[in-house]
Design a protein around this motif. Structure first.
Motif, PDB file in Angstrom:
ATOM      1  N   ASN A 168      30.836  36.777  43.300  1.00 17.14           N
ATOM      2  CA  ASN A 168      31.284  35.399  43.135  1.00 17.14           C
ATOM      3  C   ASN A 168      32.585  35.316  42.343  1.00 17.14           C
ATOM      4  O   ASN A 168      33.436  34.471  42.630  1.00 17.14           O
ATOM      5  CB  ASN A 168      30.186  34.580  42.459  1.00 17.14           C
ATOM      6  N   ALA A 169      32.756  36.194  41.351  1.00 21.01           N
ATOM      7  CA  ALA A 169      34.007  36.194  40.587  1.00 21.01           C
ATOM      8  C   ALA A 169      35.180  36.602  41.480  1.00 21.01           C
ATOM      9  O   ALA A 169      36.263  36.000  41.427  1.00 21.01           O
ATOM     10  CB  ALA A 169      33.900  37.135  39.394  1.00 21.01           C
TER      11      ALA A 169
ATOM     12  N   LEU B  45      38.415  34.141  42.382  1.00 25.25           N
ATOM     13  CA  LEU B  45      39.794  34.528  42.083  1.00 25.25           C
ATOM     14  C   LEU B  45      40.629  34.656  43.357  1.00 25.25           C
ATOM     15  O   LEU B  45      41.790  34.241  43.397  1.00 25.25           O
ATOM     16  CB  LEU B  45      39.799  35.853  41.310  1.00 25.25           C
ATOM     17  N   PHE B  46      40.036  35.233  44.404  1.00 25.12           N
ATOM     18  CA  PHE B  46      40.763  35.373  45.669  1.00 25.12           C
ATOM     19  C   PHE B  46      41.081  34.002  46.253  1.00 25.12           C
ATOM     20  O   PHE B  46      42.182  33.760  46.753  1.00 25.12           O
ATOM     21  CB  PHE B  46      39.926  36.190  46.647  1.00 25.12           C
ATOM     22  N   SER B  47      40.111  33.098  46.174  1.00 21.80           N
ATOM     23  CA  SER B  47      40.318  31.746  46.673  1.00 21.80           C
ATOM     24  C   SER B  47      41.397  31.025  45.864  1.00 21.80           C
ATOM     25  O   SER B  47      42.272  30.358  46.427  1.00 21.80           O
ATOM     26  CB  SER B  47      39.004  30.964  46.615  1.00 21.80           C
TER      27      SER B  47
ATOM     28  N   ALA C 283      40.578  44.154  40.084  1.00 23.95           N
ATOM     29  CA  ALA C 283      39.948  44.830  38.951  1.00 23.95           C
ATOM     30  C   ALA C 283      38.452  44.533  38.902  1.00 23.95           C
ATOM     31  O   ALA C 283      37.638  45.413  38.592  1.00 23.95           O
ATOM     32  CB  ALA C 283      40.621  44.394  37.648  1.00 23.95           C
ATOM     33  N   VAL C 284      38.069  43.301  39.226  1.00 23.49           N
ATOM     34  CA  VAL C 284      36.659  42.926  39.242  1.00 23.49           C
ATOM     35  C   VAL C 284      35.892  43.741  40.282  1.00 23.49           C
ATOM     36  O   VAL C 284      34.729  44.107  40.078  1.00 23.49           O
ATOM     37  CB  VAL C 284      36.520  41.415  39.543  1.00 23.49           C
ATOM     38  N   SER C 285      36.533  44.059  41.402  1.00 20.28           N
ATOM     39  CA  SER C 285      35.846  44.788  42.469  1.00 20.28           C
ATOM     40  C   SER C 285      35.721  46.277  42.193  1.00 20.28           C
ATOM     41  O   SER C 285      34.960  46.978  42.868  1.00 20.28           O
ATOM     42  CB  SER C 285      36.586  44.587  43.804  1.00 20.28           C
TER      43      SER C 285
END
Length: 503
Positions: free
Chosen positions: A280-281, A285-287, A452-454
């Protein structure tokens, strides 16, 4: 990838038609705004609410809509709210006052909030997890992108005749989809009941079956989360602290209610998985980056370069390349490299695309912009479909609607956050071009944070079909979790603001 045939192909076509419908609906309205303003005599603030009403209805009721699909039946919710969508889209075309159009758009947004996660959960529960589901989801995500791309052009053509056709055209398409849904989408099988003698006590029922049989919903939870999300989205859109703080307070109260209720709207245990939080994060962020960037490009082309709405729509159409890549090339890449690597690579490509626009000039030719736009279309194809897959795989069937609602909400809130961020930065500059350049740093930074989150999920191993946890680490010792999103609202808002500024 497995070929989809027979009744399942019919179901997939119906659901793709619905997400296509939603895409063209919001895109066509973009280019009709000047005509609507002229005929109805709307002020800029009222015109903004024509769009914001849809956003608030969509974003605010998404979690409630997703859970309602789990509790009351996915087919029932999909068909019922598709009918509401059809009716109120038509009523919007009959509006003679601004408030009538605003109410119609709000109800249409609510209908989409219930209809869309129900449609997604029909796919995730009707197709076997693995290659077949992944193929279906990639086709579904590509169709969503195609709907928005086609809508940009079709809206310009229809608005040149009469803006009311922008509302009437989706009615005809919705009627066809409704007929297809009645014919192809199967009814959910009833839970089997074991025979019992008159003297024997009733056999115990599993909690998920009991919830489905009773059809009960957490009313207080629904009120709190809907009010909280609506106020939070409103606060972000309007850059207003009071509704944002009130929204956070309602969401805090919602968390307390969910901890104590026996049948929560959102089972808080589903939020304990690192995989869910990463999915979800990354989506948020991508959106935020994607729609913030498109907003800036629309504003740049229309306000600084003087391009028409139709010219701008055609220029942005190249991003719709993902509509071709998602169902054709991406499935093969998923099979070979796994979802995790594709998501990470797509996020890096998006960062490169945004980076190419950082030295934006006052008189850039379209050829200078084209490489960045093409890269963004490719990045969207690599991220959107695979993220949809990993965000829904491994989720229990009775929570698939909730999973869809969670990620839809993340995408919607991300779009609002990205638009607010770039607007605030751009408005703080004395020169328009310098403001655009400064604001472009927002999507560039956001997508790097998403990459970075991924990374933690990527280090755990990139998921391939049939290999357990998702690319973002769904599972990780906890239950696998996730959700899905429809992402076209942010671009629609960008075109809206551009029209407002110009008007």
């Amino acid at each position: 990838m497995h070929t989809i045939r027979g009744r399942r192909l019919g179901v997939l076509l119906v659901l793709c038609g619905a997400i296509f419908l939603e895409g063209i609906d919001v895109a066509m309205l973009n280019v009709a705004l000047p005509s609507i303003r002229a005929e109805l005599g709307l002020e800029t603030g009222a015109l903004q609410w024509v769009m914001s009403a849809y956003v608030l209805g969509y974003g605010g009721f998404m979690l409630l809509g997703g859970r309602a699909a789990d509790l009351f039946g996915r087919r029932r919710m999909f068909i019922g709210w598709l009918t509401v969508f059809l009716l109120f889209s038509g009523l919007g075309g009959l509006a003679t006052e601004g408030w009538q159009l605003i109410v119609a758009r709000f109800v249409t947004g609510v209908a989409a909030a219930f209809m869309t996660p129900a449609g997604l959960s029909i796919i995730t529960t009707g197709f076997d997890e693995g290659p077949q589901r992944e193929k279906a989801l990639l086709v579904y995500s590509g169709t969503a992108a195609a709907g928005f791309s086609v809508g940009l052009v079709a809206g310009g053509l229809l608005a040149s005749v009469d803006w009311r056709w922008v509302f009437f055209a989706p009615v005809a398409l919705a009627a066809l989809i409704l007929a297809g849904a009645l014919a192809f989408v199967p009814k959910a099988p009833k839970a089997p009941t074991s025979p019992k003698s008159p003297k024997s006590p009733k056999a115990p029922t599993a909690p998920s079956d009991a919830r489905r049989e009773r059809g009960r919903i957490d009313v207080w939870g629904g009120v709190l989360v809907t009010g909280g999300v609506v106020l939070l989205v409103l606060g972000v859109e309007e850059l207003a602290a009071l509704p944002a703080v009130a929204g956070l307070a309602l969401l805090g109260a919602f968390a307390l209610v969910e901890r104590r209720t026996a049948e929560p709207l959102v089972r808080l245990g589903i939020l304990r998985s690192p995989g869910l939080l990463r999915a979800n994060a990354a989506a948020l962020l991508f959106s935020a980056a994607f729609f913030g960037f498109q907003f800036l490009v629309v504003l740049y082309l229309q306000e600084l370069r003087g391009w028409s709405t139709l010219q701008t729509s055609l220029a942005m159409l190249v991003i719709g390349i993902d509509a071709v890549l998602s169902p054709t090339v991406v499935p093969k890449l998923v099979t070979r490299y796994g979802n995790g690597r594709l998501i990470f690579a797509g996020l890096l490509l998006a960062a490169l695309a945004y980076g190419l626009f950082l030295p934006l000039g006052a008189d850039w030719s379209y050829l200078l912009m084209l490489p960045g736009l093409l890269l963004l279309g490719l990045a969207f194809a690599l991220v959107y479909g695979p993220l949809t897959i990993v965000a829904t795989e491994g989720v229990a069937e009775e929570e698939q609607g909730l999973a869809g609602g969670l990620l839809y909400t993340a995408f919607q809130f991300g779009a609002a956050l990205g638009l607010a961020g770039v607007t605030g930065v751009a408005a703080g500059a004395a020169d328009a071009l310098e403001g655009f350049r400064a604001a472009l740093l927002v999507p560039f930074a956001a997508v790097l944070v998403a990459a970075a989150v991924s990374l933690p999920g990527l280090r755990r191993g990139s998921h391939r079909p049939g290999q357990g946890p998702g690319a973002l680490g769904a599972g990780d010792g906890d239950e696998a979790v996730g959700a899905h999103g429809d992402v076209h609202l942010g671009v629609r808002q960008g075109v809206d603001v551009a029209q407002d500024v110009r008007g």
